[in-house]
Design a protein around this motif. Structure first.
Motif, mmCIF file in Angstrom:
data_model
loop_
_atom_site.group_PDB
_atom_site.id
_atom_site.type_symbol
_atom_site.label_atom_id
_atom_site.label_comp_id
_atom_site.label_asym_id
_atom_site.label_seq_id
_atom_site.Cartn_x
_atom_site.Cartn_y
_atom_site.Cartn_z
ATOM 1 N N ALA A 164 -15.810 -9.315 -3.184
ATOM 2 C CA ALA A 164 -16.233 -9.019 -4.547
ATOM 3 C C ALA A 164 -17.760 -8.878 -4.526
ATOM 4 N N ILE A 223 -19.162 -12.087 -11.041
ATOM 5 C CA ILE A 223 -19.142 -13.295 -11.875
ATOM 6 C C ILE A 223 -20.298 -13.340 -12.881
ATOM 7 N N VAL A 283 -12.220 -10.305 -8.690
ATOM 8 C CA VAL A 283 -12.139 -11.761 -8.845
ATOM 9 C C VAL A 283 -10.897 -12.135 -9.641
ATOM 10 N N THR A 342 -7.823 -11.693 -7.468
ATOM 11 C CA THR A 342 -7.769 -12.769 -6.478
ATOM 12 C C THR A 342 -7.192 -14.041 -7.089
ATOM 13 N N ARG A 343 -7.663 -14.398 -8.262
ATOM 14 C CA ARG A 343 -7.202 -15.630 -8.904
ATOM 15 C C ARG A 343 -5.732 -15.536 -9.308
ATOM 16 N N ALA A 360 -11.780 -14.852 -2.836
ATOM 17 C CA ALA A 360 -12.761 -13.772 -2.947
ATOM 18 C C ALA A 360 -14.110 -14.269 -2.439
ATOM 19 N N CYS A 415 -18.180 -13.528 -2.863
ATOM 20 C CA CYS A 415 -19.123 -12.899 -3.794
ATOM 21 C C CYS A 415 -20.534 -12.926 -3.210
ATOM 22 N N ALA A 418 -13.916 -17.934 -5.910
ATOM 23 C CA ALA A 418 -14.868 -16.830 -5.850
ATOM 24 C C ALA A 418 -16.108 -17.420 -5.195
#
Length: 264
Positions: free
Chosen positions: A152, A157, A177, A180-181, A196, A198, A254
């Protein structure tokens, strides 16, 4: 730090940048079977791996991650070659135009999402379907049927800086993100670890070429608390960690690697 990784790695965007250096990090930690995927040649990555790790097994696959059939075929080819996929890095992506919503065309916006979001989803879906068919590498409670890392961004975020109006890119990485969650919750109980990564600003060749004093990227570097960009090796090592048993209790994270940019 040694993680003693075993098994098969599938890496998109492996020809350069983060994908290339993540591949090197995985090899340093013990991986010896790789499917390396990119729209462009992965010649340099392959050459470096073969030079440093004699006997390594590599399958090179040209791949457009936005092509559903090509993605599914690439996973099938990897499994036919190696029997399984243990570590997947969905890293292929594009930056898109630095434009705000009022200036970006619909076609440009959708092109970024087709690669950065839909492409990650297509790859992850094919990988999950394969991983559900295979057993864990070991009997350890810290082992999984497979591990997936999606690249990501810190802009997955938070919003972009005012002088980096990357609307489409930011939108696409927030979606990565979220994907992924959602899948980490759905497939963690079924033995698949999904996270993920970041990254913040990374010293890729393209970024370094634009780092003149007073440039946008130089202004952004100054905002990083430790006053420097990440090396590609540092981000690659984060990928190796997320794939390792050292992160066995890290699910749906993340993971930020940005030198402190996002905590200000």
């Amino acid at each position: 730090m040694a993680f003693a990784l075993k098994g098969v790695a599938y890496v998109t965007g492996a020809g350069s940048g983060i994908g290339q250096y993540a591949t090197y990090s995985l090899a340093r930690q013990g991986v010896r079977s790789f499917a390396l995927l990119d729209r462009n040649p992965v010649t340099q990555t392959v050459s470096e791996l073969k030079k440093n790790y004699p006997g390594i097994s590599i399958k090179e696959i040209e791949l457009d991650v936005a092509n559903e059939k090509a993605v599914n075929d690439s996973v099938e080819q990897t499994v036919k070659e190696f029997g399984r996929i243990d570590y997947a890095l969905n890293n292929a992506g594009i930056g898109g135009a630095l434009k705000t919503t009022d200036h970006i065309d619909k076609e440009d916006f959708e092109r970024v999402l087709s690669v950065n979001t839909t492409g990650v989803w297509l790859c992850q879906r094919a990988q999950i379907r394969q991983m559900l068919k295979q057993e864990k590498l070991t009997d350890s409670y810290r082992s999984y049927r497979g591990s997936i890392v999606n690249t990501a961004s810190m802009y997955g975020i938070l919003g972009p800086s005012l002088n980096v109006p990357s609307t489409a890119y930011t939108t696409s990485k927030h979606a990565v993100v979220g994907l992924t969650r959602a899948d980490a919750v759905a497939f963690g109980p079924r033995g698949i670890k999904i996270n993920a990564l970041c990254p913040g600003y990374v010293a890729t060749p393209l970024v370094l070429s634009s780092m003149n004093k007073g440039s946008v990227m130089d202004d952004e570097r100054v905002k990083v608390p430790i006053q420097r960009l990440a090396t590609m090796e540092e981000i690659g090592d984060c990928v190796a960690f997320l794939h390792s048993e050292a992160s066995s209790y890290v699910i749906g994270a993340a993971m930020v690697a940005d030198g402190g940019f996002t905590i200000q």
